[in-house]
Write an enzyme that holds these catalytic residues in place. Structure first.
Site, PDB file in Angstrom:
ATOM      1  N   ASP A  90     -29.265  -1.259  33.911  1.00 45.06           N
ATOM      2  CA  ASP A  90     -29.242  -2.411  35.107  1.00 45.06           C
ATOM      3  C   ASP A  90     -27.963  -3.069  34.546  1.00 45.06           C
ATOM      4  OD1 ASP A  90     -29.912  -3.504  32.487  1.00 45.06           O
ATOM      5  OD2 ASP A  90     -31.251  -4.733  33.059  1.00 45.06           O
ATOM      6  N   TYR A  92     -24.440  -4.998  33.993  1.00 49.32           N
ATOM      7  CA  TYR A  92     -23.758  -5.966  32.864  1.00 49.32           C
ATOM      8  C   TYR A  92     -24.341  -7.244  33.233  1.00 49.32           C
ATOM      9  CZ  TYR A  92     -20.880  -1.940  31.470  1.00 49.32           C
ATOM     10  OH  TYR A  92     -20.437  -0.708  31.240  1.00 49.32           O
TER      11      TYR A  92
END
Length: 255
Positions: A90, A92
């Site tokens: 996913d 940062y």
């Protein structure tokens, strides 16, 4: 067409909740490249649901990453051009880092994330290419490297916070679409999948006969367990050439 330049013009500063809300109302072919819009039409309802979730979060005051302008960036380059798939987890969760392409950050981000430092180290060991101080991977994207996170949004400071909110269905459909492409003769389009870590490996059943290069994730916690020395870049180019396609120029501009 809500094109690339327009996407980068919306969703700045205080207008960000508005920009996320705008995404929920636009037609698919204004959100995505035309062939991606067609490929993802079967999961349009799920995409709309995910977009509404993100818009609600932003409207309630949450800082959602990446910005609305970059949320669907991975799908702005044509599906037909994809020849390497690199799957991330996913985005940062650090504000200013996520740009809608897995592992990439904005050109101005300093220092770059440690996972990307490790990717550059392996790139140098594999192909002798110098590491860069920036994390702009758009030169790879421009050549048909699909940098796709499994989950396309996250709340700032809360890694993994948008898992299970619908994005996985969209990215599952996207990986399946990439792997199932055929030319006019019914021949499978050239493709190599690079899967780093357990989350990425979860898409393996979707890839059919696609050649797969799998290893540990480049994160500092796991890179020494099989990522270093895996030589994904040279191997990907060799596999592309076996399929009759040009390899990727993995050298990034020095900016």
């Amino acid at each position: 067409m809500f094109g690339e330049e327009a996407l980068f013009d919306v969703g700045q500063g205080e207008r960000e909740p508005e920009a996320f809300a705008q995404l929920t109302t636009l037609p698919l072919d204004e959100l995505l490249a035309p062939d991606w819009a067609k490929a993802l039409e079967p999961v349009e309802a799920e995409l709309r649901q995910a977009l509404r979730f993100v818009a609600r979060e932003a409207g309630d005051g949450a800082k959602v990453l990446p910005s609305a302008s970059n949320l669907l960036r991975a799908f702005r380059r044509p599906l037909a051009d994809v020849k390497v798939l690199i799957v991330g987890q996913d985005p940062y969760p650090t504000p200013g880092h996520a740009v809608g392409l897995s592992f990439a950050v904005s050109p101005q981000t300093r220092p770059i994330p440690r996972s990307l430092v490790n990717i550059y180290r392996e790139l140098q060991d594999d192909l002798g290419l110098p590491p860069r101080v920036h994390g702009d991977l758009s030169a790879w994207s421009d050549q048909g490297v699909l940098l796709l996170n499994r989950v396309l949004s996250v709340a700032a400071g809360k890694a993994g916070s948008h898992r299970g909110k619908g994005w996985e269905k969209i990215t599952t459909a996207a990986v399946s679409a990439v792997a199932s492409r055929q030319d006019n003769r019914g021949v499978r389009s050239p493709l190599v999948a690079i899967l780093w870590g357990k989350d990425a490996d979860s898409v393996r059943p979707l890839l059919g006969e696609t050649p797969i290069l799998a290893s540990a994730h480049p994160s500092p916690l796991s890179a020494s367990r099989g990522f270093f020395g895996s030589r994904p870049f040279s191997q990907a180019n060799a596999l592309l050439r076996e399929q009759g396609a040009d390899g990727v120029n993995w050298e990034l501009p020095a900016i």
